[in-house]
Design an enzyme around this catalytic site. Structure first.
Site, PDB file in Angstrom:
ATOM      1  N   ASP A 120       0.859  -1.178   0.000  1.00 35.89           N
ATOM      2  CA  ASP A 120       0.000   0.000   0.000  1.00 35.89           C
ATOM      3  C   ASP A 120       0.899   1.234   0.000  1.00 35.89           C
ATOM      4  OD1 ASP A 120      -2.305   1.605   0.260  1.00 35.89           O
ATOM      5  OD2 ASP A 120      -2.037   1.678   2.424  1.00 35.89           O
ATOM      6  N   GLU A 156      -8.873  13.992   7.990  1.00 38.21           N
ATOM      7  CA  GLU A 156      -9.827  14.848   8.682  1.00 38.21           C
ATOM      8  C   GLU A 156      -9.138  15.703   9.739  1.00 38.21           C
ATOM      9  OE1 GLU A 156     -12.796  12.256  10.155  1.00 38.21           O
ATOM     10  OE2 GLU A 156     -13.653  11.811   8.187  1.00 38.21           O
TER      11      GLU A 156
END
Length: 1209
Positions: free
Chosen positions: A433, A569
């Site tokens: 990843d 976020e």
């Protein structure tokens, strides 16, 4: 079936046409008939298996006993055995192993008088020893589990008692489904509990799920809405509700059901209402809940799967070679049986016979089974136990390696799979990843674009204040937003364009022009602003902004700590705080924002949250605007999704605001090329009528038990349409330390590295360049298609382009003085880059062959915009069709499927929780640790274990052949030339410990050399230790040594009157010396422990045989071993025979080993030519062997030097 479900869902929505079907408020119900209609509709939706939960101490006692009969208690038991069941269950489990069943068969066979070879007790010794050792290990592990269970079950919790009308302390094991429990701050939740009351006035509770999933950030849970006594502490006697929910399952992120009040009104239940077992209550004084699932039915216990088990490739190879040993045993026994039959036919009065008056055929049949017992050592029963012990030792040293310890996180490597350590040394493909694995996953807000205008954000703390967040021209008034809204409202004007502005008139003008310049990405076409005309220099502007920010930050840093579910976020919230838009509070139903220029804080009513999921690739919130009162939908997500959902906005007035979509897309491309993570933000204003219509379907989906996810997905997709594009953000995520060096080392080791990421293509390419996955002379093959036919054509085109080149082009053996490394860098490799849509087509059955063939020609593959499912499919495709050993590494929940599919799964304990770690075989804290884990520990583990297995086969075959050669001189009667105790204990005790030390401590190459020269991972002589050729060479060597070990003593004692046991004494002693010295020859490092064990094994043998010979008269009937060994060891001929036999048996191996070490590319050559020249020659040899296709072209990246060659796409 899908069409049927779709039709049923829509019919249910049409039936529930009245708002009364929303089960959130009794005030919204108009009549009892409507309630019953909604109840019937909900009942129809529930269908399937579910459970009913009623309060145990409430008014429905009789009904409770009826529905709770099948509910489990809260006591847990993770032990396998009890005192009574331990012996039978443990024996049953051990005899599920084929090897144990085989030796049990031999024990029973030896009880048959016609084929009996030894005393009955002797044949039982190997099996009994192995069973006792494993049983002791199992009992110790089970006892530890028992102590843990007892500790957990004896924890105290306050349970409501109707007799005492109060909450009393009871043990966890006494909790039952339907009990009311009361918990305080920092207490652990004993069962899965539905939250009914919280001391927080907002009705929320904070929990920490570290014991469950490893995440330490706090999570909010919400009290069930519309309880009759909401706002006051719950009284169990007044609880008249019934709970319908799904049956126990392992899904931690899902809970579906409803609560039915006494007036038949139903309230939907979801995951935010459920407190899971093992979580800890935080920042909440008191909570009360009702137990829904208890004991082994809780989600935590259903996810408690224990250590992972995978079968390594070496073990699969071992099982095949054990079968070869079985065939070899069968051949030996068959030879003995045929030989004995021929012997009986040849001799009229044979000396050797099993019984009187039996036919040669029957006698041969008996001898066959007798030889099975005699040669049983050929099947290594102790090998499997030895492998488990060696792997435990290897794991111990891996876990205690300080180089794999992260001092900052105070965490080291975790070995969760105990039986695949050797696979770390054979990895061929690595799938990684990007975010959180190659990068830090610590996001920092870098820049943003708003309505086509981009604004930079300095990392060094100099922040430029945004003057406007919505459409329209910038205002220069000092009027507050609230006052502006009131004035427009009085004049009857549209209030939707009221912006949030900075009160500084002059600074707003400057920032407007600064933002309009858009010089972040070097846009030369952007219009110049008015900063120069105002006489304000850039340095003065930055000083002003920096001072304003620092003064503001000092006031708020001490009291605000943000905790977010994702680092993205958190970065956005901190960036907003830097621009004086500070989030002051967050509750279930709203949030409080402190905005510069407003009188006080703004309270924003949060109506709905549509969470992010991998399918939609976005999340949305529905709020009521604090100024206009309108219902507004705000959505953020991947640009590829938001851009498709956004309608083309009307071009606002003012210079620089035309072609918003094109400008935003241009900025997004620039951000991606700079390696930034991008998010698009859009909004949609709903009128009340549309909102009410959507709310009906949303409430229907929330209260559904069956197909709830599909209904919620459909409801969200209906809302997220015709969005108005607001802008996009760029967030930087730095590479972890030593990532480029690690990837370069892995590629030099022959491991192909693939990156599977969900980011944009430009971002992935930028990161690939930064981490040296993509070199300056590599050629990029870009595959972006929109259809299956186009994908097939492009794959064929790329294959023809790659295949049209000469494989050996540019490869010629360099002279001694030529630098091979430089010639290698001059010739580039192929890098395949593919987006998610093209990857979906490439994974189809018709195209995956071409995709695999193309990827095999590439040095690396980068898959962008890939979903978690696609990641696992790619790993599975490569593993199954190329027959290679794969490793997958990731840090997030979206990497779990990929990690579980790979042969070796590695999780990184990063910023996205512990889901990847809990699903992995090994867990590390930094990507750089992968270098030593594979190149050093993986190399060592494979080399040690492979050599140990070959050594076990060697010593067993070598010793068994001594018994076989004796049959030619004993009429193939199954007799042996040694006493049975020595025969049975030879491999079980005398030669079993040295291989264990060898398998744990031997080092063929120092760690420093393996780290400095990764080519040794694939090019060293030990890279292919255990293959078919080495196995059969080992068997042949064992045959040769057995011939020498048998016939030299035979020739030495030929013609003498020596007895059978006296003849076998020097054979046994020579065999022991040969086997022990053989291991010394094969060992690469000899530590004091290894030498001590080798000496101890030899001394133990001679001491045991002497004591056995001196004191045991009837230990081995019908022979009498008394005095045999004592007499033999007192004669010089014994030692001369042992010395000559040992030297003759080992001399060829010593000579061949010396010859190979002098001729091969080993460290002897490195000492002569130097390590640099050695590795250069090794690289040339690897390239000529692999015949890799290379072209001298460059990557299509602005950060690299351009090439005259074109990029193939």
């Amino acid at each position: 079936m899908e069409c049927f479900h779709w039709l049923r869902h829509h019919c249910q929505q049409l039936v529930a046409s009245d708002r009364a079907c929303g089960w959130y408020s009794t005030d919204s119900l108009a009549a009892k008939g409507q309630q019953e209609a909604c109840g019937a509709a909900a009942q129809g939706r529930l269908g399937g298996k579910r459970r009913t939960v009623i309060a145990r101490r409430g008014p429905y006692q009789a009904e409770y006993h009826d529905v709770s009969k099948e509910f489990q208690g809260n006591a847990i038991r993770t032990t396998k055995y009890s005192l009574l069941s331990f012996v039978p269950m443990n024996l049953f489990q051990q005899f599920q192993r084929v090897a144990n069943l085989y030796f049990l068969f031999l024990v029973l066979l030896n009880w048959v008088p016609a084929v009996e070879a030894f005393q009955k007790e002797i044949t039982m010794v190997p099996l009994v020893v192995v069973l006792i050792v494993i049983a002791f290990k199992d009992a110790l592990e089970d006892y530890r589990r028992y102590l843990f269970d007892k500790k957990v079950n004896d924890n105290l919790v306050r349970i409501y008692s109707s007799k005492q009308n109060a909450y009393i302390d009871q043990h966890w094991q006494d909790v039952r489904v339907g009990d009311f429990i009361r918990l305080s701050c920092n207490e652990i939740i004993p069962a899965d509990v539905l939250l009914l009351y919280s001391s927080d006035p907002r009705g929320i509770c904070y929990i920490e799920t570290a014991n469950l999933d490893g995440e330490t950030n706090l999570k909010q849970r919400q009290v069930v809405t519309d309880l009759p006594l909401q706002g006051s502490e719950l009284t169990p006697e007044s609880f008249y509700c019934r709970i319908e929910c799904e049956n126990p399952n392992y899904n931690l992120g899902r809970f579906r059901g409803y609560m039915e009040h006494s007036n038949k009104v139903r309230v939907g239940l979801h995951n935010n209402n459920l407190l899971l077992r093992s979580c800890t209550v935080r920042n909440t004084d008191t909570i009360i809940g009702i137990v829904i699932y208890a004991g082994h039915e809780t989600k935590a216990m259903k996810n408690n799967s224990g250590p992972r088990y995978k079968q390594s490739r070496l073990e699969r190879r071992l099982n095949m070679d054990v079968l070869w040993c079985v065939l070899l045993l069968f051949a030996m026994c068959l030879t003995a049986a045929i030989g004995h039959g021929l012997w009986l036919k040849r001799w009229i009065d044979p000396i050797y016979s099993i019984a009187e008056q039996i036919s040669p055929t029957l006698a041969g049949f008996y001898v066959f089974w007798t030889m099975i017992i005699v040669l049983q050592v050929l099947i290594p029963i102790s090998l499997y136990v030895s492998i488990e012990i060696v792997k435990l030792g290897q794991i111990y040293f891996i876990q205690n390696d300080l180089a794999l310890y992260n001092e900052q996180l105070d965490s080291g490597i975790q070995c969760r799979a105990l039986n695949i350590t050797e696979d770390l040394g054979q990895i061929q493909f690595l799938f990684s990843d990007k975010t959180g694995t190659l990068t830090e996953n610590k996001m920092v807000f870098q820049c943003c674009t708003i309505y086509g205008v981009q604004y930079p954000h300095k990392e060094n703390g100099v922040f430029l204040v945004l003057a406007r967040c919505k459409a329209g021209s910038f205002t220069t008034t000092t009027q507050s937003p609230m006052a502006a809204w009131h004035e427009k409202a009085k004049a009857g004007q549209d209030t939707s364009n009221v912006g949030l502005t900075n009160p500084s008139d002059q600074m707003t003008d400057v920032l407007q022009d600064k933002g309009t310049q858009g010089d972040y990405c070097g846009d030369d076409n952007a219009p110049h602003g008015r900063a120069e005309t105002l006489g304000v220099s850039r340095q003065a502007l930055e000083d002003w902004a920096s001072g304003l920010y620092e003064s503001r930050q000092m006031a708020i840093d001490d009291q605000l700590v943000y905790e977010a579910e994702s680092p993205d976020e958190a970065a956005l919230v901190h960036a907003a705080q830097a621009y004086h838009c500070t989030l002051r509070g967050r509750s279930v139903g709203g949030l409080t924002v402190d905005l510069l220029g407003t009188a006080g804080c703004l309270d924003i009513h949060l109506l709905h949250v549509l969470p992010f999921d991998a399918t939609r690739k976005r999340m949305s919130v529905v709020v009521r605007h604090p100024l206009t009162g309108q219902v507004v939908v705000y959505a953020k997500g991947a640009d590829s999704v938001i851009m498709d959902l956004a309608k083309k906005p009307h071009t606002p007035a003012g210079e620089g605001y035309s072609n918003i979509r094109e400008q935003t897309q241009k900025h997004l491309d620039n951000y991606a090329r700079d390696g930034l993570r991008t998010l698009c933000i859009a909004k949609k204003v709903l009128d009340e009528e549309h909102y009410e219509a959507w709310l009906k379907g949303q409430l229907l989906a929330e209260t559904s038990i069956e197909n709830r996810e599909e209904l919620l997905m459909e409801s969200a997709q209906r809302l997220e349409t015709n969005l108005t594009l607001l802008g996009a953000t760029g967030i930087v995520d730095r590479l972890q330390e030593e990532v480029p060096e690690t990837i370069e080392a892995l590629q030099r080791a022959g491991i192909k590295v693939w990156v599977l990421t969900g980011d944009k293509q430009e971002t992935a390419v930028n990161i690939a360049c930064a981490c040296k996955l993509l070199g300056p002379n590599d050629q990029i093959l870009t595959a972006n298609c929109g259809s299956k036919d186009a994908c097939e054509a492009l794959l064929q085109q790329l294959l023809s382009e790659v295949g049209g080149r000469d494989v050996g082009e540019g490869l010629s053996r360099p002279s001694d003085g030529e630098n091979v490394a430089s010639s290698n860098s001059a010739a580039g490799d192929f890098i395949l880059i593919m987006d998610g849509q093209t990857l979906e087509w490439a994974l189809k059955d018709e195209l995956k062959g071409g995709f695999l063939e193309l990827s095999r020609q590439c040095k690396a593959v980068i898959c962008c915009r890939s979903t978690p499912l696609q990641k696992s499919q790619v790993v599975q495709l490569v593993r199954n069709h190329l027959n290679v050993l794969t490793l997958a590494i990731g840090d997030g929940a979206n990497d779990v499927s990929m990690i579980q599919v790979a042969d070796v799964g590695i999780g990184i304990s990063g910023q996205e929780g512990m889901q990847a770690v809990m699903s992995s075989d090994f867990a590390i804290s930094r990507f750089k640790h992968l270098r030593k884990l594979l190149l050093v520990h993986g190399h060592w583990c494979y080399s040690r274990l492979a050599n140990m297995i070959l050594y076990f086969f060697y010593k067993n075959v070598m010793y068994v052949n001594l018994l076989f050669w004796y049959q030619f001189f004993s009429g193939f009667s199954g007799s042996v030339m040694t006493n049975s105790w020595i025969l049975i204990l030879f491999n079980l005790l005398f030669t079993s410990v040295p291989p264990l030390v060898y398998g744990v401590l031997d080092r063929d190459t120092p760690a420093e050399i393996l780290m400095e020269w990764p080519e040794l991972y694939r090019a060293s002589p030990n890279s292919k230790v255990y293959v078919s050729s080495t196995f059969w060479l080992t068997i042949l060597d064992a045959f040769y040594q057995s011939l020498v070990c048998f016939f030299i003593p035979y020739l030495a004692y030929a013609g003498s009157d020596v007895g059978v046991l006296a003849f076998g004494s020097p054979i046994n002693a020579s065999a022991l010396l040969i086997i022990l010295l053989h291991q010394i020859i094969e060992s690469n490092t000899l530590m004091w422990m290894h030498i001590a064990v080798l000496l101890g094994s030899g001394v133990f043998y001679f001491v045991f045989t002497l004591l056995f010979s001196m004191g045991c008269v009837t230990c081995s009937p019908p022979t009498n071993p008394v005095g045999v060994e004592t007499l033999q060891m007192s004669q010089p001929l014994f030692y001369m025979v042992c010395a000559l036999t040992t030297v003759t048996a080992l001399l060829p191996r010593v000579l061949i080993r010396a010859l190979l070490n002098s001729m091969s590319s080993s460290f002897a050559k490195m000492d002569k030519s130097g390590p640099k020249e050695y590795v250069e020659r090794m690289r040339w040899w690897n390239r000529t062997r692999s015949r890799t296709r290379t072209l001298r072209v460059s990557a299509d990246d602005p950060g690299l030097e351009p090439s005259d060659n074109l990029m193939v796409s």
